[in-house]
Design a protein around this motif. Structure first.
Motif, PDB file in Angstrom:
ATOM      1  N   LEU A  92     -23.531 -28.287  32.408  1.00 16.10           N
ATOM      2  CA  LEU A  92     -24.420 -29.439  32.291  1.00 16.10           C
ATOM      3  C   LEU A  92     -25.101 -29.436  30.926  1.00 16.10           C
ATOM      4  O   LEU A  92     -25.179 -30.470  30.257  1.00 16.10           O
ATOM      5  N   ALA A  93     -25.559 -28.283  30.500  1.00 18.37           N
ATOM      6  CA  ALA A  93     -26.211 -28.154  29.195  1.00 18.37           C
ATOM      7  C   ALA A  93     -25.275 -28.586  28.072  1.00 18.37           C
ATOM      8  O   ALA A  93     -25.678 -29.326  27.161  1.00 18.37           O
ATOM      9  N   GLN A  94     -24.032 -28.145  28.137  1.00 20.12           N
ATOM     10  CA  GLN A  94     -23.056 -28.498  27.108  1.00 20.12           C
ATOM     11  C   GLN A  94     -22.775 -29.994  27.094  1.00 20.12           C
ATOM     12  O   GLN A  94     -22.635 -30.596  26.034  1.00 20.12           O
ATOM     13  N   ARG A  95     -22.722 -30.612  28.270  1.00 25.93           N
ATOM     14  CA  ARG A  95     -22.461 -32.051  28.350  1.00 25.93           C
ATOM     15  C   ARG A  95     -23.641 -32.852  27.781  1.00 25.93           C
ATOM     16  O   ARG A  95     -23.439 -33.803  27.027  1.00 25.93           O
ATOM     17  N   ILE A  96     -24.854 -32.439  28.121  1.00 31.35           N
ATOM     18  CA  ILE A  96     -26.031 -33.141  27.586  1.00 31.35           C
ATOM     19  C   ILE A  96     -26.060 -33.034  26.070  1.00 31.35           C
ATOM     20  O   ILE A  96     -26.251 -34.028  25.364  1.00 31.35           O
ATOM     21  N   ARG A  97     -25.856 -31.828  25.554  1.00 30.07           N
ATOM     22  CA  ARG A  97     -25.865 -31.622  24.100  1.00 30.07           C
ATOM     23  C   ARG A  97     -24.769 -32.452  23.424  1.00 30.07           C
ATOM     24  O   ARG A  97     -25.006 -33.108  22.407  1.00 30.07           O
ATOM     25  N   ALA A  98     -23.572 -32.440  23.997  1.00 28.55           N
ATOM     26  CA  ALA A  98     -22.451 -33.171  23.402  1.00 28.55           C
ATOM     27  C   ALA A  98     -22.716 -34.674  23.374  1.00 28.55           C
ATOM     28  O   ALA A  98     -22.493 -35.333  22.346  1.00 28.55           O
ATOM     29  N   PHE A  99     -23.212 -35.234  24.481  1.00 29.53           N
ATOM     30  CA  PHE A  99     -23.520 -36.668  24.508  1.00 29.53           C
ATOM     31  C   PHE A  99     -24.675 -37.003  23.567  1.00 29.53           C
ATOM     32  O   PHE A  99     -24.660 -38.048  22.918  1.00 29.53           O
ATOM     33  N   ARG A 100     -25.662 -36.128  23.496  1.00 28.91           N
ATOM     34  CA  ARG A 100     -26.788 -36.364  22.590  1.00 28.91           C
ATOM     35  C   ARG A 100     -26.294 -36.463  21.149  1.00 28.91           C
ATOM     36  O   ARG A 100     -26.649 -37.398  20.413  1.00 28.91           O
ATOM     37  N   LYS A 101     -25.449 -35.538  20.761  1.00 33.07           N
ATOM     38  CA  LYS A 101     -24.929 -35.537  19.388  1.00 33.07           C
ATOM     39  C   LYS A 101     -24.005 -36.727  19.150  1.00 33.07           C
ATOM     40  O   LYS A 101     -24.033 -37.340  18.080  1.00 33.07           O
ATOM     41  N   GLN A 137     -34.787 -36.641  38.407  1.00 29.12           N
ATOM     42  CA  GLN A 137     -35.612 -37.579  37.648  1.00 29.12           C
ATOM     43  C   GLN A 137     -35.399 -37.382  36.143  1.00 29.12           C
ATOM     44  O   GLN A 137     -35.236 -38.351  35.396  1.00 29.12           O
ATOM     45  N   ILE A 138     -35.385 -36.142  35.693  1.00 29.34           N
ATOM     46  CA  ILE A 138     -35.168 -35.853  34.269  1.00 29.34           C
ATOM     47  C   ILE A 138     -33.753 -36.244  33.863  1.00 29.34           C
ATOM     48  O   ILE A 138     -33.533 -36.836  32.808  1.00 29.34           O
ATOM     49  N   LEU A 139     -32.776 -35.929  34.702  1.00 30.31           N
ATOM     50  CA  LEU A 139     -31.395 -36.307  34.389  1.00 30.31           C
ATOM     51  C   LEU A 139     -31.243 -37.818  34.270  1.00 30.31           C
ATOM     52  O   LEU A 139     -30.527 -38.305  33.393  1.00 30.31           O
ATOM     53  N   ASN A 140     -31.924 -38.557  35.133  1.00 28.44           N
ATOM     54  CA  ASN A 140     -31.871 -40.021  35.053  1.00 28.44           C
ATOM     55  C   ASN A 140     -32.474 -40.516  33.750  1.00 28.44           C
ATOM     56  O   ASN A 140     -31.930 -41.430  33.117  1.00 28.44           O
ATOM     57  N   LYS A 141     -33.587 -39.931  33.333  1.00 28.60           N
ATOM     58  CA  LYS A 141     -34.217 -40.326  32.075  1.00 28.60           C
ATOM     59  C   LYS A 141     -33.288 -40.051  30.891  1.00 28.60           C
ATOM     60  O   LYS A 141     -33.143 -40.884  29.996  1.00 28.60           O
ATOM     61  N   ILE A 142     -32.654 -38.881  30.903  1.00 28.50           N
ATOM     62  CA  ILE A 142     -31.741 -38.516  29.814  1.00 28.50           C
ATOM     63  C   ILE A 142     -30.543 -39.456  29.781  1.00 28.50           C
ATOM     64  O   ILE A 142     -30.170 -39.978  28.727  1.00 28.50           O
ATOM     65  N   LEU A 179     -25.119 -41.545  35.036  1.00 29.71           N
ATOM     66  CA  LEU A 179     -25.476 -40.173  35.439  1.00 29.71           C
ATOM     67  C   LEU A 179     -24.219 -39.358  35.770  1.00 29.71           C
ATOM     68  O   LEU A 179     -24.157 -38.165  35.506  1.00 29.71           O
ATOM     69  N   THR A 180     -23.199 -40.016  36.295  1.00 38.16           N
ATOM     70  CA  THR A 180     -21.968 -39.306  36.666  1.00 38.16           C
ATOM     71  C   THR A 180     -21.249 -38.711  35.449  1.00 38.16           C
ATOM     72  O   THR A 180     -20.463 -37.790  35.599  1.00 38.16           O
ATOM     73  N   GLU A 181     -21.536 -39.226  34.269  1.00 33.96           N
ATOM     74  CA  GLU A 181     -20.935 -38.651  33.051  1.00 33.96           C
ATOM     75  C   GLU A 181     -21.576 -37.297  32.728  1.00 33.96           C
ATOM     76  O   GLU A 181     -20.936 -36.433  32.148  1.00 33.96           O
ATOM     77  N   LEU A 182     -22.850 -37.146  33.069  1.00 39.65           N
ATOM     78  CA  LEU A 182     -23.532 -35.872  32.800  1.00 39.65           C
ATOM     79  C   LEU A 182     -23.182 -34.829  33.840  1.00 39.65           C
ATOM     80  O   LEU A 182     -22.993 -33.667  33.522  1.00 39.65           O
ATOM     81  N   LYS A 183     -23.162 -35.241  35.093  1.00 39.81           N
ATOM     82  CA  LYS A 183     -22.852 -34.266  36.135  1.00 39.81           C
ATOM     83  C   LYS A 183     -21.810 -34.824  37.088  1.00 39.81           C
ATOM     84  O   LYS A 183     -22.114 -35.328  38.158  1.00 39.81           O
ATOM     85  N   PRO A 184     -20.558 -34.772  36.641  1.00 40.49           N
ATOM     86  CA  PRO A 184     -19.486 -35.275  37.494  1.00 40.49           C
ATOM     87  C   PRO A 184     -19.367 -34.420  38.753  1.00 40.49           C
ATOM     88  O   PRO A 184     -19.537 -33.208  38.711  1.00 40.49           O
ATOM     89  N   GLU A 185     -19.121 -35.047  39.834  1.00 42.75           N
ATOM     90  CA  GLU A 185     -19.047 -34.339  41.117  1.00 42.75           C
ATOM     91  C   GLU A 185     -17.619 -33.950  41.423  1.00 42.75           C
ATOM     92  O   GLU A 185     -16.690 -34.522  41.125  1.00 42.75           O
TER      93      GLU A 185
END
Length: 67
Positions: A6-15, A48-53, A61-67
């Protein structure tokens, strides 16, 4: 392991979207320290934080944490 992925996905999308950590933290209303801990995999964000991000990044949201 899940936190690291999850951390890697958030960082990658942020960049990909051209945000610095500071910019994303300010836009999402979370602290820079919290965002840094999330991106290092040291903190598991709640929904809540994931939704904000995901809202700030303009991705579902499914792009950050695919199920």
């Amino acid at each position: 392991m899940e936190n690291i992925q999850l951390a890697q996905r958030i960082r990658a999308f942020r960049k990909l979207k051209g945000f610095t950590q500071q910019q994303l933290a300010e836009a999402s209303g979370i602290s820079l320290a919290v965002l840094g801990a999330i991106e290092r995999g040291n903190r598991r964000p709640d929904d809540q934080i994931l939704n904000k991000i995901s809202d700030c990044l303009g991705i579902p949201l499914t792009e950050l944490k695919p199920e």
